[in-house]
Design an enzyme around this catalytic site. Structure first.
Site, short mmCIF file in Angstrom:
data_model
loop_
_atom_site.label_atom_id
_atom_site.label_comp_id
_atom_site.label_asym_id
_atom_site.label_seq_id
_atom_site.Cartn_x
_atom_site.Cartn_y
_atom_site.Cartn_z
N GLU A 112 10.73 78.03 71.53
CA GLU A 112 10.06 77.38 72.66
C GLU A 112 8.63 77.02 72.29
OE1 GLU A 112 10.21 76.08 75.48
OE2 GLU A 112 11.60 77.06 76.86
N ASP A 113 8.12 75.93 72.85
CA ASP A 113 6.71 75.60 72.66
C ASP A 113 5.83 76.56 73.47
OD1 ASP A 113 7.65 74.60 75.09
OD2 ASP A 113 6.73 72.62 74.88
N ASP A 116 5.84 79.65 80.25
CA ASP A 116 4.86 79.52 81.34
C ASP A 116 5.35 80.37 82.51
OD1 ASP A 116 3.55 78.47 83.67
OD2 ASP A 116 3.04 76.65 82.60
N PHE A 165 -3.41 74.34 81.69
CA PHE A 165 -2.44 73.37 81.19
C PHE A 165 -2.88 72.94 79.79
CE2 PHE A 165 -0.38 69.26 80.68
CZ PHE A 165 0.91 69.58 81.07
N ARG A 178 1.62 64.29 72.34
CA ARG A 178 2.38 65.33 71.61
C ARG A 178 1.98 65.38 70.15
NH1 ARG A 178 6.78 67.12 74.77
NH2 ARG A 178 7.68 65.57 76.15
P1 5GP Z 1 8.53 77.55 82.08
O1 5GP Z 1 9.99 77.37 82.42
O2 5GP Z 1 8.28 78.83 81.29
O3 5GP Z 1 7.66 77.46 83.29
O4 5GP Z 1 8.05 76.34 81.19
C1 5GP Z 1 8.90 75.63 80.45
C2 5GP Z 1 8.43 74.28 80.01
O5 5GP Z 1 7.42 73.68 80.84
C3 5GP Z 1 7.81 74.37 78.62
O6 5GP Z 1 8.79 74.39 77.61
C4 5GP Z 1 6.96 73.12 78.60
O7 5GP Z 1 7.75 72.01 78.23
C5 5GP Z 1 6.52 72.96 80.05
N1 5GP Z 1 5.16 73.51 80.22
C6 5GP Z 1 4.83 74.67 80.79
N2 5GP Z 1 3.49 74.88 80.73
C7 5GP Z 1 2.98 73.81 80.09
C8 5GP Z 1 1.63 73.44 79.70
O8 5GP Z 1 0.63 74.13 79.90
N3 5GP Z 1 1.51 72.24 79.04
C9 5GP Z 1 2.57 71.42 78.78
N4 5GP Z 1 2.32 70.28 78.16
N5 5GP Z 1 3.84 71.74 79.13
C10 5GP Z 1 4.04 72.93 79.76
#
Ligand code: 5GP
Length: 193
Positions: A112-113, A116, A165, A178
């Site tokens: 995963e990148d 969050d 963010f 990106r």
């Molecule tokens: P989660 O399900 O843990 O909330 O987040 C999953 C996805 O939301 C990440 O894989 C990413 O693509 C996007 N995301 C969450 N936080 C960020 C952020 O701070 N910046 C960006 N660009 N994408 C985010």
């Protein structure tokens, strides 16, 4: 020292916003080498190489750099889910593209990148566990630990970051930026006090 910044200018809704450097390219690459060494040691003695599954789109640079820094063989595949719009997570996950590999009894590492809210990795762990893999671990470059609600912590973490963010190194804002080699963070909106 002059602080490196990024001023957004892409014809989108966040034009003019100034983001500060959060993690430099050099620090990202150093940390990836460390994670790759750890993963290689952990999986070296397994009968079959692990299957590394990248979560599209954001993880593709991290996945490529991580794989090339590893000293063991690994198979690779990709999955695509959608879970957020603009700068927030929506709370619902949609599977857009599934993997094609047979994962029964195989060791999986989900790449995963960023973790969050934790919704995506909670969903993905369940999704893969239904197919009876040998094991499932998560490697994430970034981890917003303070706000994440995960059932199981990611096993490999690049950097714990604050609730801001972030953009760059695969992470987008409205599908842009990106390609940046560094990671920049958006400043929180000022509070009226
Ligand atoms: P989660 O399900 O843990 O909330 O987040 C999953 C996805 O939301 C990440 O894989 C990413 O693509 C996007 N995301 C969450 N936080 C960020 C952020 O701070 N910046 C960006 N660009 N994408 C985010």
């Amino acid at each position: 020292m002059i602080k490196k910044t990024l001023t957004l200018d892409y014809g989108g809704s966040f034009d003019g916003e100034v983001l500060d450097l959060l993690i430099s390219e050099e620090d990202i690459q150093d940390r990836i080498k460390h994670l790759a060494r750890k993963i290689s040691t952990d999986y070296k003695k397994k009968k079959k190489p692990p299957i590394i599954i990248g979560v599209l789109n954001g993880s593709f640079y991290f996945m490529a750099d991580l794989l090339r820094a590893m000293s063991i063989e690994a198979e690779m595949d990709f999955i695509k889910i959608s879970s957020y719009q603009k700068t927030g997570s929506t709370g619902t996950i949609r599977l857009i593209k599934d993997i094609s590999a047979d994962i029964t009894d195989r060791d999986l590492i989900l790449v995963e990148d960023i973790v969050d809210t934790g919704l995506s990795i909670n969903y993905l762990r369940k999704h893969f566990e239904n197919s009876h893999p040998g094991s499932v671990r998560v490697a994430t470059l970034l981890y917003k630990k303070e706000i994440t609600k995960v059932e199981t912590e990611p096993e490999y973490v690049g950097f714990e970051i604050p609730d801001q963010f972030v953009v760059g190194y695969g992470l987008d804002i409205e599908q842009q930026y990106r390609r940046l080699r560094d990671i920049f963070a958006m400043n929180p909106p000022p509070t009226n006090q």
